[in-house]
Scaffold this active site. Structure first.
Site, short mmCIF file in Angstrom:
data_model
loop_
_atom_site.label_atom_id
_atom_site.label_comp_id
_atom_site.label_asym_id
_atom_site.label_seq_id
_atom_site.Cartn_x
_atom_site.Cartn_y
_atom_site.Cartn_z
N ARG A 331 0.80 -1.24 0.00
CA ARG A 331 0.00 0.00 0.00
C ARG A 331 0.83 1.28 0.00
O ARG A 331 0.31 2.34 0.27
CB ARG A 331 -0.96 0.10 1.19
CG ARG A 331 -1.73 -1.14 1.54
CD ARG A 331 -2.72 -1.49 0.45
NE ARG A 331 -3.59 -2.58 0.86
CZ ARG A 331 -3.22 -3.86 0.85
NH1 ARG A 331 -2.03 -4.22 0.44
NH2 ARG A 331 -4.09 -4.79 1.22
N ASP A 348 -3.98 -5.07 6.75
CA ASP A 348 -3.79 -5.36 5.33
C ASP A 348 -2.65 -6.34 5.12
O ASP A 348 -2.76 -7.30 4.36
CB ASP A 348 -3.50 -4.06 4.56
CG ASP A 348 -4.73 -3.17 4.48
OD1 ASP A 348 -5.85 -3.66 4.75
OD2 ASP A 348 -4.59 -1.98 4.14
N TRP A 489 -12.80 -4.16 10.24
CA TRP A 489 -12.22 -4.19 8.88
C TRP A 489 -12.65 -2.96 8.08
O TRP A 489 -11.88 -2.41 7.29
CB TRP A 489 -12.64 -5.48 8.16
CG TRP A 489 -12.30 -5.38 6.71
CD1 TRP A 489 -11.09 -5.69 6.15
CD2 TRP A 489 -13.12 -4.85 5.67
NE1 TRP A 489 -11.12 -5.39 4.82
CE2 TRP A 489 -12.35 -4.87 4.50
CE3 TRP A 489 -14.42 -4.35 5.60
CZ2 TRP A 489 -12.84 -4.43 3.27
CZ3 TRP A 489 -14.91 -3.89 4.39
CH2 TRP A 489 -14.13 -3.94 3.24
N ASP A 491 -12.99 0.58 7.68
CA ASP A 491 -12.40 1.78 8.28
C ASP A 491 -13.44 2.84 8.63
O ASP A 491 -13.18 3.71 9.45
CB ASP A 491 -11.43 2.42 7.27
CG ASP A 491 -10.06 1.79 7.32
OD1 ASP A 491 -9.66 1.33 8.40
OD2 ASP A 491 -9.39 1.75 6.26
N LYS A 633 -16.77 3.89 -2.39
CA LYS A 633 -15.94 3.34 -1.32
C LYS A 633 -16.78 2.51 -0.33
O LYS A 633 -17.57 1.69 -0.74
CB LYS A 633 -15.20 4.48 -0.60
CG LYS A 633 -14.24 5.25 -1.52
CD LYS A 633 -12.83 4.75 -1.52
CE LYS A 633 -12.13 4.90 -0.22
NZ LYS A 633 -10.72 4.44 -0.34
N HIS A 641 -12.54 -6.21 -1.84
CA HIS A 641 -11.89 -7.04 -0.83
C HIS A 641 -12.84 -8.05 -0.14
O HIS A 641 -12.48 -9.23 -0.01
CB HIS A 641 -11.25 -6.06 0.17
CG HIS A 641 -10.43 -6.62 1.25
ND1 HIS A 641 -9.41 -5.92 1.83
CD2 HIS A 641 -10.48 -7.79 1.92
CE1 HIS A 641 -8.86 -6.65 2.78
NE2 HIS A 641 -9.50 -7.77 2.86
N THR A 706 -4.68 -3.44 -3.09
CA THR A 706 -5.93 -3.76 -2.41
C THR A 706 -5.90 -5.20 -1.93
O THR A 706 -5.37 -6.08 -2.61
CB THR A 706 -7.16 -3.55 -3.32
OG1 THR A 706 -8.20 -4.46 -2.94
CG2 THR A 706 -6.85 -3.80 -4.78
N GLY A 707 -6.49 -5.40 -0.76
CA GLY A 707 -6.57 -6.74 -0.19
C GLY A 707 -7.38 -7.70 -1.04
O GLY A 707 -7.38 -8.90 -0.78
C1 GLC Z 1 -8.87 0.01 2.64
C2 GLC Z 1 -7.88 -0.26 3.75
C3 GLC Z 1 -8.25 -1.52 4.51
C4 GLC Z 1 -9.69 -1.51 4.93
C5 GLC Z 1 -10.60 -1.24 3.76
C6 GLC Z 1 -12.05 -1.08 4.17
O1 GLC Z 1 -8.71 -0.92 1.63
O2 GLC Z 1 -6.57 -0.39 3.24
O3 GLC Z 1 -7.43 -1.65 5.64
O4 GLC Z 1 -9.98 -2.74 5.54
O5 GLC Z 1 -10.20 -0.04 3.13
O6 GLC Z 1 -12.27 0.04 4.93
#
Ligand code: GLC
Length: 798
Positions: A331, A348, A489, A491, A633, A641, A706-707
């Site tokens: 990241r 992450d 998870w 944010d 978002k 993810h 991205t995860g």
């Molecule tokens: C972003 C952050 C991750 C978080 C995700 C959802 O990808 O890097 O840590 O889990 O947003 O908020």
């Protein structure tokens, strides 16, 4: 509408329309020296750290990724000039043919204009801090051609802050000079702040002062030196610096030539060996072949052939590539994460590590150890930290970055601020990734290694794991559900002392892995103790989180439930439902209902939305998510993810058709023909895709970092194709669409290779009725075979 296509033979994506709607990224370099470049060679490079040791400059968040690493060509008879990578000169695409081939850790820019065929390949050899621009030119015309070739890059002031603010010092601190064909760039007050730039030829001209080369009131599109065909021979101290070397050459009809430029780390003297070595193009070819082998070694550890070509291309090439890029660049380097945030994000990185233990066990292990040292003795992880702070080999030293402007290691009291900084999920992921690492490698001795805690003291890895589980067991709300704390998870879901359903499910999953591990290593007492905790978690979840048709997302501090059938906004949430099922908390019937609700409320042709309908009214008890634009978002977008969590959940329920429907919806490959909607590259998962509640529904943003990459790879290989290592066996438990008749996987595990053929004569989704190893029936998975051996596995579903 498409802008390119996949060339699987060469493991490349070929952009044949380079005017893509947004930048299409690639990552060059797999070690200390790296570059982030787009399809027009725009971007930047750095050594170890894009924050403290940038090499080339980047103008973040500007309309074009600029400046770049470019080569200008000039016809010295007509005065016409252009650049090989289209930008920055940017010729009319109807009159010139440009192509970009993004490969694994290299990019190749091709152009055909004015009957000159040109190629510029940018690569960084495996273990050398030198970026090579390999340039091939061919005269495709009937007459001799007099050409000038100019390199161009702009040097950075080495630190992101110095490049972007308050130049009263930096503008007068950088210098360049030219001697014997080599440009040397330095930041005067940095002992090791040097780079060099050279070429495979004796230059006919040079420029090191950017503004001299470009000329006043001009930019990279029309540099004065290129326009007039002669460099100015500029260099000196102060100002902004660039690396321009000019070569004049004549090509007879049909003649081809090859020249190279080199950007390296260190003083002028460091250039000599590289210049000598790579002046011989065969050595460039060798470096290129070594890179290909580096990737081949990783990719061949899991190769698949299924009836789904998009899945094959993704799993065999791009998805693992993206997951590996994530574990390397964590990241901190992209066109969005422009380098100002180095260090590791606890959650992450823990998740990234889960995807690559088979292809990159060393890196995975290194990351696990760094994360374990970033854990506090209370059992929560530092959300973002510099691993160097806790590196035992660097104790008491300043930062590892070579720049003397390194940040000093702060005092522990400045690093550890207590629970107010803790995210409720961060450390739980680490338990899962340690379990996965051990399943892959069999290295159970890792559990006994002693590791420090971020706030002092130490304990074994196993003890660290217990503290993580105990922390979540302790930090619970009135219903026995884990507190949300600063965030889980998500944010933007800031529940504080309220409760997070997702984290309790996650806690249960981590407990489950830990209990299995404890049993395997003979720690039965601990296994029993934590089984009691797991039961309590499961009961609390099922008592308090079920809403009739799905699981809620959480409970606010004042006791309001989030994500219920009576909510008008944020009614159904993906994370909690997918985790309720995947973790094993939900029983079959609730699981089916929950995932049916996910399908009904959250499914779109571009993937699953995070929540629906999106929030429109600020509600600070829920969190920042309610202040994000609807469909964007964390508020109702197709956040990539968590999508694979739903594939895992469906696989657990045995519904392969549904799992593959979800998989295909998110698959970037499947959007190759819809770039007018997707916009972003079709070879990388993006952080999110705009959801239904946004007018740009389907537009993907924020590629590579991205995860989703790690999770997509993990979910597809372990749960859809169902080939997953266990502590002492390789489990084969696919969950596939009914109409698949068969598929093949070649999987390396603990040094042996397994050629796995799966047949599905009864057209079911799940259930292995016969399993054979080298022709003999085996009951329950494939026991680990001798390293170096190769075996045939047959699994028949039915
Ligand atoms: C972003 C952050 C991750 C978080 C995700 C959802 O990808 O890097 O840590 O889990 O947003 O908020």
């Amino acid at each position: 509408m498409r802008y390119g296509y996949f060339d699987n033979q060469n493991r490349e994506y070929i952009v044949d329309r380079v005017d893509t709607p947004v930048s299409w990224t690639n990552y060059i370099g797999v070690n200390d020296m790296c570059a982030v470049l787009n399809q027009t060679a725009g971007g930047y490079s750095f050594y170890q750290s894009p924050q403290y040791h940038r090499i080339t400059r980047f103008r973040p968040n500007a309309p074009m990724e600029s400046p770049g690493h470019c080569v200008y060509l000039r016809d010295d008879d007509t005065g016409k000039y252009w650049s090989i990578s289209w930008q920055p000169v940017g010729m009319d695409l109807n009159r010139a043919k440009y192509t970009c081939r993004h490969g694994l850790s290299y990019s190749k820019f091709l152009c055909d204009y004015q009957k000159i065929r040109a190629a510029q390949t940018i690569l960084i050899p495996l273990n050398e801090p030198v970026e090579i621009w390999d340039v091939v030119l061919e005269n495709d015309s009937e007459r001799p051609r007099r050409l000038s070739v100019f390199s161009y890059l702009e040097f950075s002031f080495h630190q992101i802050d110095m490049d972007n603010q308050n130049f009263q010092m930096s503008l007068y601190a950088a210098g360049s000079d030219y001697e014997d064909g080599v440009i040397e760039y330095d930041l005067h007050y940095e002992e090791q702040g040097y780079q060099w730039f050279a070429s495979s030829f004796e230059p006919d001209g040079f420029d090191c002062l950017r503004d001299r080369f470009l000329g006043s009131y001009r930019d990279e599109r029309n540099p004065q030196a290129v326009e007039r065909g002669e460099c100015f021979g500029s260099c000196g101290t102060t100002g902004n610096h660039c690396a321009v070397l000019q070569k004049k050459l004549t090509l007879s009809p049909g003649e081809k030539t090859r020249v190279a430029f080199f950007l390296g780390e260190g003083k002028r003297a460091a250039a000599a060996p590289y210049r000598k070595k790579y002046a011989n193009p065969e050595n460039i070819d060798r470096a290129f072949a070594d890179l290909a082998k580096f990737w081949d070694d990783k990719l061949t550890r899991f190769q698949v052939q299924t009836p789904n070509p998009g899945m094959d291309t993704s799993l065999n090439i791009w998805n693992l590539y993206q997951a590996e890029v994530n574990i390397m660049f964590s990241r901190f380097a992209s066109f969005i994460e422009v380098g100002g945030r180095t260090g590791l994000g606890f959650r992450d990185t823990s998740q990234d590590a889960m995807a690559v233990p088979h292809s990159n066990p060393q890196k995975c292990r290194q990351r696990l150890m760094q994360l374990l040292r970033g854990l506090t003795s209370e059992g929560y992880g530092l959300h973002l930290f510099q691993p160097e702070w806790f590196d035992p080999e660097r104790k008491g030293e300043r930062q590892s970055f070579q720049s003397p402007t390194m940040i000093p290691t702060p005092d522990r009291s400045e690093i550890v601020h207590g629970i107010k900084d803790a995210c409720s999920d961060d450390a739980l992921w680490l338990v899962g990734s340690i379990v996965e690492y051990i399943k892959e490698t069999g290295e159970i001795s890792l559990l006994n290694e002693t590791v420090s805690y971020a706030d002092g003291g130490d304990g074994t890895v196993y003890e660290h794991m217990k503290r993580i589980l105990d922390f979540s067991g302790r930090e619970i709300g009135p219903d026995g559900i884990c507190k949300g704390l600063r965030a889980d998870w998500n944010d933007c879901l800031n529940l504080g002392g309220g409760e997070s359903a997702m984290v309790s499910f996650l806690h249960f999953w981590a407990l489950d892995g830990f209990i299995q591990l404890s049993r395997f290593v003979g720690k039965t007492q601990e296994a029993e103790t934590y089984a009691v905790m797991a039961k309590a978690v499961k009961d609390a979840c099922n008592d308090h989180l079920w809403d009739g048709k799905w699981y809620i997302r959480g409970i606010t501090e004042s006791g309001r439930k989030i994500g219920t059938c009576s909510d008008r906004e944020g009614k159904v949430h993906l994370e909690s439902n997918a985790w309720a099922v995947f973790s094993g908390v939900a029983d079959g019937e609730r699981g089916m209902l929950a995932m049916d609700s996910v399908d009904r409320y959250l499914y779109t042709p571009y993937g699953l939305m995070l929540n629906a309908p999106s929030y429109t009214k600020p509600d600070d008890e829920i969190g920042f998510v309610t202040r994000v634009y609807p469909g964007v978002k964390e508020n109702g977008s197709i956040f990539s993810h968590p999508n694979p969590w739903a594939w895992c959940a469906e696989a657990r329920l045995g519904r392969g058709d549904r799992a593959m429907k979800f998989y295909n919806a998110l698959l970037p490959y499947d959007q190759n023909e819809k770039i007018e909607i997707r916009q972003s590259e079709p070879y990388s998962y993006c952080q999110f895709v705009m959801g239904k509640d946004h007018p740009a529904f389907g537009r993907a943003r924020h590629p590579f970092m991205t995860g989703s990459a790690g999770w997509a790879y993990y979910a597809a290989t372990h749960y859809l194709l169902g080939v997953r290592p266990d502590f002492d066996r390789l489990t084969i438990d696919p969950c596939i669409p009914k109409d698949w008749a068969e598929f093949d996987v070649v999987r390396a595990w603990r040094g042996a290779v397994y050629e796995i053929h799966v047949e599905n004569p009864d057209h079911v989704c799940k259930g292995v009725k016969r399993l054979e190893l080298d022709g003999s029936a085996v009951a329950d998975g494939i026991p680990a075979q001798q390293a170096g051996s190769r075996h045939k596995v047959l699994a028949v579903l039915g």
